[in-house]
Structures are given as C-alpha cells and as structure tokens.
Design a protein around this motif. Structure first.
Motif, PDB file in Angstrom:
ATOM      1  N   HIS A   3      14.808  14.859 -15.555  1.00 36.48           N
ATOM      2  CA  HIS A   3      15.604  15.121 -16.748  1.00 36.48           C
ATOM      3  C   HIS A   3      16.662  14.029 -16.862  1.00 36.48           C
ATOM      4  CE1 HIS A   3      17.841  17.175 -19.820  1.00 36.48           C
ATOM      5  NE2 HIS A   3      18.918  17.233 -19.059  1.00 36.48           N
ATOM      6  N   ARG A   4      16.633  13.264 -17.955  1.00 40.76           N
ATOM      7  CA  ARG A   4      17.548  12.134 -18.169  1.00 40.76           C
ATOM      8  C   ARG A   4      17.571  11.167 -16.979  1.00 40.76           C
ATOM      9  NH1 ARG A   4      23.172  13.141 -19.950  1.00 40.76           N
ATOM     10  NH2 ARG A   4      22.805  11.569 -21.507  1.00 40.76           N
ATOM     11  N   GLY A   5      16.397  10.964 -16.379  1.00 42.20           N
ATOM     12  CA  GLY A   5      16.292  10.001 -15.274  1.00 42.20           C
ATOM     13  C   GLY A   5      16.654  10.568 -13.922  1.00 42.20           C
ATOM     14  N   MET A   6      16.891  11.876 -13.867  1.00 39.05           N
ATOM     15  CA  MET A   6      17.304  12.495 -12.606  1.00 39.05           C
ATOM     16  C   MET A   6      16.333  13.623 -12.246  1.00 39.05           C
ATOM     17  SD  MET A   6      21.369  12.618 -13.472  1.00 39.05           S
ATOM     18  CE  MET A   6      21.113  13.634 -14.902  1.00 39.05           C
ATOM     19  N   PHE A   7      16.176  13.855 -10.947  1.00 46.15           N
ATOM     20  CA  PHE A   7      15.231  14.883 -10.508  1.00 46.15           C
ATOM     21  C   PHE A   7      15.849  15.704  -9.385  1.00 46.15           C
ATOM     22  CE2 PHE A   7      14.116  10.560  -9.047  1.00 46.15           C
ATOM     23  CZ  PHE A   7      14.376  10.677  -7.689  1.00 46.15           C
ATOM     24  N   THR A   8      15.078  16.668  -8.863  1.00 45.94           N
ATOM     25  CA  THR A   8      15.611  17.561  -7.831  1.00 45.94           C
ATOM     26  C   THR A   8      14.969  17.269  -6.473  1.00 45.94           C
ATOM     27  OG1 THR A   8      13.906  19.210  -8.182  1.00 45.94           O
ATOM     28  CG2 THR A   8      15.884  19.395  -9.552  1.00 45.94           C
TER      29      THR A   8
ATOM     30  N   LEU B   3       5.727   8.731 -10.013  1.00 47.72           N
ATOM     31  CA  LEU B   3       6.763   9.015 -11.006  1.00 47.72           C
ATOM     32  C   LEU B   3       7.076  10.495 -11.073  1.00 47.72           C
ATOM     33  CD1 LEU B   3       5.613   6.643 -13.884  1.00 47.72           C
ATOM     34  CD2 LEU B   3       7.222   6.188 -12.014  1.00 47.72           C
ATOM     35  N   VAL B   4       8.352  10.801 -10.970  1.00 44.68           N
ATOM     36  CA  VAL B   4       8.801  12.187 -11.081  1.00 44.68           C
ATOM     37  C   VAL B   4       9.195  12.435 -12.538  1.00 44.68           C
ATOM     38  CG1 VAL B   4      10.433  13.916 -10.247  1.00 44.68           C
ATOM     39  CG2 VAL B   4       9.685  12.081  -8.720  1.00 44.68           C
TER      40      VAL B   4
ATOM     41  N   GLU C  80      18.689   6.345  -9.366  1.00 41.03           N
ATOM     42  CA  GLU C  80      19.487   5.448 -10.199  1.00 41.03           C
ATOM     43  C   GLU C  80      20.726   6.204 -10.661  1.00 41.03           C
ATOM     44  OE1 GLU C  80      16.732   3.340 -12.869  1.00 41.03           O
ATOM     45  OE2 GLU C  80      18.239   3.629 -14.412  1.00 41.03           O
ATOM     46  N   ASN C  81      21.905   5.638 -10.463  1.00 40.44           N
ATOM     47  CA  ASN C  81      23.142   6.297 -10.889  1.00 40.44           C
ATOM     48  C   ASN C  81      24.132   5.224 -11.364  1.00 40.44           C
ATOM     49  OD1 ASN C  81      24.777   8.520 -11.323  1.00 40.44           O
ATOM     50  ND2 ASN C  81      25.529   8.643  -9.227  1.00 40.44           N
ATOM     51  N   THR C  82      24.566   5.266 -12.648  1.00 44.25           N
ATOM     52  CA  THR C  82      24.110   6.167 -13.672  1.00 44.25           C
ATOM     53  C   THR C  82      22.697   5.768 -14.112  1.00 44.25           C
ATOM     54  OG1 THR C  82      24.909   4.826 -15.554  1.00 44.25           O
ATOM     55  CG2 THR C  82      26.490   6.271 -14.529  1.00 44.25           C
ATOM     56  N   THR C  83      22.008   6.664 -14.800  1.00 45.39           N
ATOM     57  CA  THR C  83      20.675   6.319 -15.267  1.00 45.39           C
ATOM     58  C   THR C  83      20.779   5.473 -16.535  1.00 45.39           C
ATOM     59  OG1 THR C  83      20.549   8.317 -16.628  1.00 45.39           O
ATOM     60  CG2 THR C  83      19.731   8.481 -14.374  1.00 45.39           C
ATOM     61  N   ASN C  84      19.928   4.471 -16.608  1.00 40.48           N
ATOM     62  CA  ASN C  84      19.950   3.561 -17.759  1.00 40.48           C
ATOM     63  C   ASN C  84      19.202   4.201 -18.937  1.00 40.48           C
ATOM     64  OD1 ASN C  84      19.189   1.559 -19.605  1.00 40.48           O
ATOM     65  ND2 ASN C  84      19.213  -0.050 -18.080  1.00 40.48           N
TER      66      ASN C  84
ATOM     67  N   GLY D 217       0.807  -1.221   0.000  1.00 40.08           N
ATOM     68  CA  GLY D 217       0.000   0.000   0.000  1.00 40.08           C
ATOM     69  C   GLY D 217       0.833   1.261   0.000  1.00 40.08           C
ATOM     70  N   ASP D 218       2.084   1.157   0.386  1.00 39.76           N
ATOM     71  CA  ASP D 218       2.956   2.341   0.432  1.00 39.76           C
ATOM     72  C   ASP D 218       3.313   2.810  -0.977  1.00 39.76           C
ATOM     73  OD1 ASP D 218       2.950   2.202   3.172  1.00 39.76           O
ATOM     74  OD2 ASP D 218       4.939   1.301   3.345  1.00 39.76           O
ATOM     75  N   GLN D 219       3.951   3.972  -1.023  1.00 41.59           N
ATOM     76  CA  GLN D 219       4.360   4.530  -2.313  1.00 41.59           C
ATOM     77  C   GLN D 219       5.864   4.837  -2.339  1.00 41.59           C
ATOM     78  OE1 GLN D 219       2.383   8.253  -3.982  1.00 41.59           O
ATOM     79  NE2 GLN D 219       1.637   6.656  -5.358  1.00 41.59           N
ATOM     80  N   VAL D 220       6.430   4.597  -3.514  1.00 34.33           N
ATOM     81  CA  VAL D 220       7.853   4.843  -3.744  1.00 34.33           C
ATOM     82  C   VAL D 220       7.988   6.002  -4.728  1.00 34.33           C
ATOM     83  CG1 VAL D 220      10.018   3.846  -4.609  1.00 34.33           C
ATOM     84  CG2 VAL D 220       8.343   2.370  -3.465  1.00 34.33           C
ATOM     85  N   ILE D 221       8.844   6.959  -4.419  1.00 36.45           N
ATOM     86  CA  ILE D 221       9.105   8.058  -5.354  1.00 36.45           C
ATOM     87  C   ILE D 221      10.305   7.686  -6.221  1.00 36.45           C
ATOM     88  CG2 ILE D 221       9.848  10.476  -5.547  1.00 36.45           C
ATOM     89  CD1 ILE D 221       8.375  11.011  -2.892  1.00 36.45           C
ATOM     90  N   CYS D 222      10.103   7.708  -7.542  1.00 35.91           N
ATOM     91  CA  CYS D 222      11.222   7.436  -8.454  1.00 35.91           C
ATOM     92  C   CYS D 222      11.000   8.181  -9.768  1.00 35.91           C
ATOM     93  CB  CYS D 222      11.387   5.934  -8.705  1.00 35.91           C
ATOM     94  SG  CYS D 222      10.001   5.155  -9.552  1.00 35.91           S
ATOM     95  N   ASP D 223      12.005   8.230 -10.590  1.00 36.02           N
ATOM     96  CA  ASP D 223      11.879   8.918 -11.883  1.00 36.02           C
ATOM     97  C   ASP D 223      11.020   8.094 -12.841  1.00 36.02           C
ATOM     98  OD1 ASP D 223      13.295  11.284 -13.478  1.00 36.02           O
ATOM     99  OD2 ASP D 223      13.043   9.572 -14.837  1.00 36.02           O
ATOM    100  N   LYS D 224      10.402   8.769 -13.807  1.00 31.84           N
ATOM    101  CA  LYS D 224       9.580   8.067 -14.812  1.00 31.84           C
ATOM    102  C   LYS D 224      10.418   7.103 -15.640  1.00 31.84           C
ATOM    103  CE  LYS D 224       9.762  11.634 -18.464  1.00 31.84           C
ATOM    104  NZ  LYS D 224      10.705  12.611 -17.886  1.00 31.84           N
ATOM    105  N   TYR D 225      11.720   7.317 -15.689  1.00 29.44           N
ATOM    106  CA  TYR D 225      12.618   6.423 -16.432  1.00 29.44           C
ATOM    107  C   TYR D 225      13.153   5.258 -15.581  1.00 29.44           C
ATOM    108  CZ  TYR D 225      13.265   9.548 -20.518  1.00 29.44           C
ATOM    109  OH  TYR D 225      13.101  10.290 -21.655  1.00 29.44           O
ATOM    110  N   ALA D 226      12.825   5.226 -14.298  1.00 31.62           N
ATOM    111  CA  ALA D 226      13.472   4.278 -13.365  1.00 31.62           C
ATOM    112  C   ALA D 226      13.400   2.818 -13.817  1.00 31.62           C
ATOM    113  CB  ALA D 226      12.854   4.413 -11.979  1.00 31.62           C
ATOM    114  N   HIS D 227      14.489   2.122 -13.649  1.00 29.49           N
ATOM    115  CA  HIS D 227      14.556   0.688 -13.953  1.00 29.49           C
ATOM    116  C   HIS D 227      13.537  -0.076 -13.120  1.00 29.49           C
ATOM    117  CE1 HIS D 227      16.301  -3.380 -14.355  1.00 29.49           C
ATOM    118  NE2 HIS D 227      16.884  -2.935 -15.437  1.00 29.49           N
ATOM    119  N   ILE D 228      13.397   0.276 -11.837  1.00 30.35           N
ATOM    120  CA  ILE D 228      12.448  -0.456 -10.964  1.00 30.35           C
ATOM    121  C   ILE D 228      11.014  -0.315 -11.468  1.00 30.35           C
ATOM    122  CG2 ILE D 228      13.838  -0.397  -8.831  1.00 30.35           C
ATOM    123  CD1 ILE D 228      11.773   1.860  -7.925  1.00 30.35           C
TER     124      ILE D 228
END
Ligand SMILES: *Cc1c(COP(=O)(O)O)cnc(C)c1O
Length: 339
Positions: free
Chosen positions: A107-112, A103-104, A137-141, A74-85
């Motif tokens: 820019h290129r899989g990275m956010f602020t 989903l955040v 994710e670092n580096t972003t895929n 039920g919880d939520q995870v914050i990640c980029d829209k490009y995230a591998h997960i």
C-alpha cells in the motif's frame, strides 16, 4: 517566474553552498585521500551509528552496490511493486547482480512483515530462487512520499533475522521521513545493515548519495563502486555541498512539507479533482476527473510556466523543494484555484 514542481532534484546550489564547495580541501578519493569526502563519510556513519559510509555519484549506484553486496546471481530480492530499485534503475538489479525481484503488493509502496514472510521461498526448495534480501524505501517515491510505520520496520527486521535475510533501506528521501515523523538516523542505523541516502533530493546538492552500513558487508563496497565506474577523484567539492546541506538544509524540509500540504488543501477544493492522495512529506499525487485530458491539463499549466509531472492514468505528481519559494507558492495556489 517559472515554477518547477517536477521533482526535488531540480534545485540548484545556493550561493552559500557554492562558497562551501569552492573552499573545499580536496585530494584523490580513489586513494581515499580526499579530506572532505572522508569527513562527509565519517559524519554520516556516525550520524547513523554505523562503522562505514561511502560516497556515490547517484542513489541508483548506491542501491545497486547494496544489492550486489547482499546477493549472489540467481538470488531473489523482496521489494514493493512500486520500488525504485525495480521500476527506475534501468533493470540494474538483474543487469548488475543477476537477481530477480519478488514484488509485494503493498500500500503506497509499503508492506507488512506478514507479506514479507509470505514472499520468502523455502530455502531447501531448490526449484525457486533463493530469497536473500528485503529492500524497503522510506519515504516511498511512487507511493507519494509516504512514511513507514517504524514498528512495522522492526517486525520486518525480525522476519529477516529469522530467515537470515539482508535488510537494505533505500533512504533517498529518508531525511523527509525523519523530519516528518520526528525520528533519528540512529534508529534506522540499528535496524538496517545497509542504508542509502541522497544528498541531491530535498537537501539540494547538485550530486551525491552515500551508502552507510556494517563493517563486514561494506568491506567490498569500494570494489563494487569501482566496477560500476564510480571511483572518482577530487570530489571533495561535491562532498562539501553535502556537509553544507546537512548543516543548512535538513531541518528546513518541514517548510517543503507544509507547502505540499497547503497545495493538497487547495487541490481538494477544486471540482476538476477526483482525488488527492494523503500528503505526509513533500510529494503531492492527485488524480484528475475522468473528463479532463491529462496532456491538455499539463499544457495549460506549461502556458503559465508551471511544470509538474504526469504519471499516466490521469494521475499527476508535484514535489516541493528548496527552490520553490514562498512567492512561487502564493502564485501557484492562486493559479490552481482559478484554473
Ligand atoms: C531518486 C531516488 C533514488 C536515486 O536516484 P538517482 O537519480 O540515481 O540519484 C533512489 N531511490 C529513490 C526512492 C529515489 O527517489
């Protein structure tokens, strides 16, 4: 000569690595009695300045375990829209942990840090899922091998502390970022509660990932790994490949980065190219002109025994790696400049 630039996972063990694997001392790792696995786990834990590390067959399983350790259904995870997960683990976050992803739009899989702050659901507003974890994710895929600005990662950590959120790093290609940005594993160990790293990408191992983390959160990791079917026996043979790779294949990642940049420079000069994305590590993403058919282009390369990946919408991807030799590089650059 076949040139395979689809991924840095296509590498085969070198003879040195095979010898190290053959010579490994092994035991039953389900009983934690495999000395080589224990050595690899200890070495990586120490490298990142963390108390615990656990070997996994895949990076996906390591990430999935981390998500489970940080969350409840039920919880939520914050990640980029490009995230591998989110994109490439078969929906595992919802299947295994019963969580959703916020989903955040990065820019290129990275956010602020600001974007993270804005993505947190107020914990007392019980209509929304409870935000529990921030994943980067670092580096972003999918982001094309981009490296995070470490200062931003520190700011995000402060947001996590303020809101009592877990902080997980998908470091499948963290090795590339460390080399490209001249950073240390300890810097990342200080920041994140859990970190997954792959041995089977740039480091050139046939199998293996490791989840590294704090004592309290890692306590249950071995149980989750068992549940996911990742309890393995005499896998010191695989851990030996990892130890060998850390000694021999880490620093050389710079060569892969240099080759990727060479490719970028050559691509930029071609009139059939619309855009080459910024190249920071070993991933090259470029876009073909609108009048060029992606499939035809890929087939043309295939006829020359060159393999790269189409990402849709005329975007293509290449990844340099250990088995992409200087001779292949020379031939490849010549080929793309005469297409
Ligand atoms: C490759 C990769 C993984 C792990 O993939 P597996 O194939 O499951 O080992 C995780 N995250 C990122 C960003 C990756 O590139």
């Amino acid at each position: 000569m076949t040139i395979d630039l689809r991924s840095d996972t296509v590498t085969k063990p070198t003879s040195g690595m095979l010898q190290a694997m053959m010579a490994a001392k092994v035991g039953d790792d389900v009983y934690k009695e495999d000395p080589t696995v224990n050595e690899l786990e200890n070495r990586l834990a120490k490298m990142f300045g963390k108390p615990k590390a656990l070997f996994f067959p895949t990076g996906s399983m390591a990430n999935q375990t981390a998500i489970k350790l940080h969350t409840n259904p039920g919880d939520q995870v914050i990640c980029d829209k490009y995230a591998h997960i989110y994109n490439y683990e078969g929906g595992g976050a919802s299947f295994n942990s019963g969580v959703s992803c916020k989903l955040v739009d990065g820019h290129r899989g990275m956010f602020t840090a600001q974007q993270v702050e804005a993505s947190i659901n107020p914990p007392d507003f019980y209509h929304s899922p409870l935000t529990k974890l921030v994943e980067v994710e670092n580096t972003t895929n999918k982001g094309g091998g981009a490296c995070w600005d470490f200062e931003e990662l520190i700011k995000i950590k402060q947001v996590c502390l303020k809101h009592n959120l877990g902080y997980h790093l998908d470091g499948a290609r963290l090795w590339n970022a460390l080399v490209a940005k001249n950073e240390t594993p300890k810097q990342y160990g200080e920041l994140f509660q859990t970190i997954s790293v792959c041995l089977s990408k740039g480091l050139g191992c046939p199998v293996g990932s490791v989840l590294i983390g704090d004592e309290d959160i890692m306590q249950n990791a071995i149980r989750i790994r068992k549940i996911l079917g990742g309890g393995m026996r005499q896998i010191g043979y695989l851990a030996a490949a990892g130890l060998y790779a850390l000694d021999h294949h880490f620093e050389r990642l710079k060569e892969d980065h240099d080759k990727a940049k060479d490719i970028g420079k050559t691509l930029e000069k071609q009139q059939w190219i619309k855009k080459v994305e910024l190249i920071e590590t070993n991933i090259v993403i470029f876009e073909l002109n609108d009048d060029i058919n992606e499939t035809e282009f890929l087939n043309k390369l295939k006829d020359k025994q060159i393999y790269i990946i189409g990402m849709g919408s005329n975007k293509l991807r290449m990844v340099t790696h250990l088995d992409y030799t200087s001779q292949m590089h020379e031939r490849f650059l010549k080929t793309i400049s005469t297409l």
